[in-house]
Design an enzyme around this catalytic site. Structure first.
Site, mmCIF file in Angstrom:
data_model
loop_
_atom_site.group_PDB
_atom_site.id
_atom_site.type_symbol
_atom_site.label_atom_id
_atom_site.label_comp_id
_atom_site.label_asym_id
_atom_site.label_seq_id
_atom_site.Cartn_x
_atom_site.Cartn_y
_atom_site.Cartn_z
ATOM 1 C CD GLU A 212 -3.046 1.160 2.322
ATOM 2 O OE1 GLU A 212 -3.609 2.121 2.133
ATOM 3 O OE2 GLU A 212 -2.571 0.266 3.310
ATOM 4 C CD GLU A 310 -7.440 1.717 5.388
ATOM 5 O OE1 GLU A 310 -6.922 1.176 6.222
ATOM 6 O OE2 GLU A 310 -7.006 2.358 4.474
#
Length: 334
Positions: A212, A310
């Site tokens: 990420e 998220e």
């Protein structure tokens, strides 16, 4: 918004059930509280200790047939479903969400991980990412310290058992901070070497770590991995099905923008998406990102993986939870 909320609440109903008088009184209380827009107090335990907690008949709502596999996280709908994690999963399913992500899964007791996995399987909800290895203060993947590398390897090995318990296929990896003492290209080589070692561990289990890139401006200054092209180069070099990209569109809007072209260029290495609007990191439609166009583009490319939610809720309480659901219905309407 008041009309949407009224229509949504009016659609809530309880399924038929067999139970004791106390159970019926409790459900009547919950139902009346919901219809009145009031708050319901639940146990703060992650999983209820009451023997009949999993026999309770959950609220039924009309599920949305989303085109993409959006994944809420625990706590996102707690004002409707309560604190119990299994009840939250039931609510997610009844709202139309067919995936879950839980960054904090490794911190849960193994028995809880098992219960979550069993509930996911029973509801036919797919498990998304949990965080396997991440640090926001230490040089790990980019450095030369062998002890730091061994700590990462230990995290990866531990994640295999966690993934088995909750039926996960993906795990998030954040490759730590960059070094101020090592030339950049050597740091990249170090990162690639360690990722290859991790991939060799995960490949026999058909598990995938997703790297990420995170923005260095608003949230995480000093990290080694920040951009999609950088992640693409690294994954191409590692050349493993167990090492792919997690494209968090919130972070990339801040770091580099150009979201759709970067999706297309890195497509072969992207295994997972996350989102949140910018500014604010709340649900789609609350900021500057045109998620309806992005979701349409991703769907058109044939993506069948998970889209992790998220982000936070832009409004508090039940109204905020309904706003999240309505935002995804609107953004998925293409």
């Amino acid at each position: 918004m008041a009309t949407i909320r009224f229509q949504y609440l009016a659609s809530l109903k309880f399924t038929n059930y067999l139970g004791t008088v106390n159970t019926m009184k409790r459900r009547k209380f919950v139902r009346n509280s919901i219809l009145a827009g009031g708050s319901v107090v639940y146990s703060s335990n992650a999983l209820s200790s009451k023997p009949n907690s999993q026999k309770r008949s959950p609220m039924n709502i009309t599920a949305t047939n989303f085109k993409l596999k959006y994944a809420p996280h625990f706590g996102m709908f707690k004002h409707h479903a309560g604190e119990d994690l299994l009840d939250q999963l039931t609510f997610m399913k009844e709202a139309g969400f067919n995936a879950l992500e839980d960054n904090g899964m490794p911190r849960r007791d193994p028995a809880v991980q098992n219960k979550i996995g069993q509930k996911l399987e029973a509801l036919d909800i797919e498990m998304g990412v949990f965080v396997a290895s991440a640090t926001f203060k230490d040089v790990t993947f980019a450095g030369d310290d062998e002890s730091a590398k061994e700590a990462v390897i230990k995290d990866i090995k531990n994640s295999i058992e966690i993934a088995k318990r909750c039926h996960a296929k993906w795990m998030t990896v954040v490759p730590g901070m960059y070094s101020t003492k090592i030339p950049w290209d050597y740091q990249t080589a170090n990162c690639i070497e360690l990722l290859k070692r991790c991939s060799e561990i995960l490949e026999p289990h058909n598990l995938t770590m997703v790297l990420e890139p995170l923005n260095a401006y608003t949230n995480h200054p000093g990290l080694f991995l920040t951009k999609i092209p950088q992640a693409y180069m690294i994954c191409e070099a590692v050349d493993s099905p167990s090492c792919k990209i997690l494209n968090d569109l919130y972070h990339q809007q801040i770091t580099e923008g150009n979201l759709i072209p970067n999706i297309d260029r890195a497509w072969a290495q992207i295994a997972y998406f996350q989102m949140g609007d910018n500014p604010g990191r709340k649900e789609p439609t609350t900021g500057e990102i045109n998620y309806k166009n992005i979701f349409k583009h991703i769907h058109k490319k044939g993506f069948t993986g998970i889209m992790g939610m998220e982000h936070g809720n832009s409004q508090p309480g039940k109204a905020g939870e309904l706003a999240v659901i309505e935002a995804y219905k609107k953004s998925d309407d293409f």
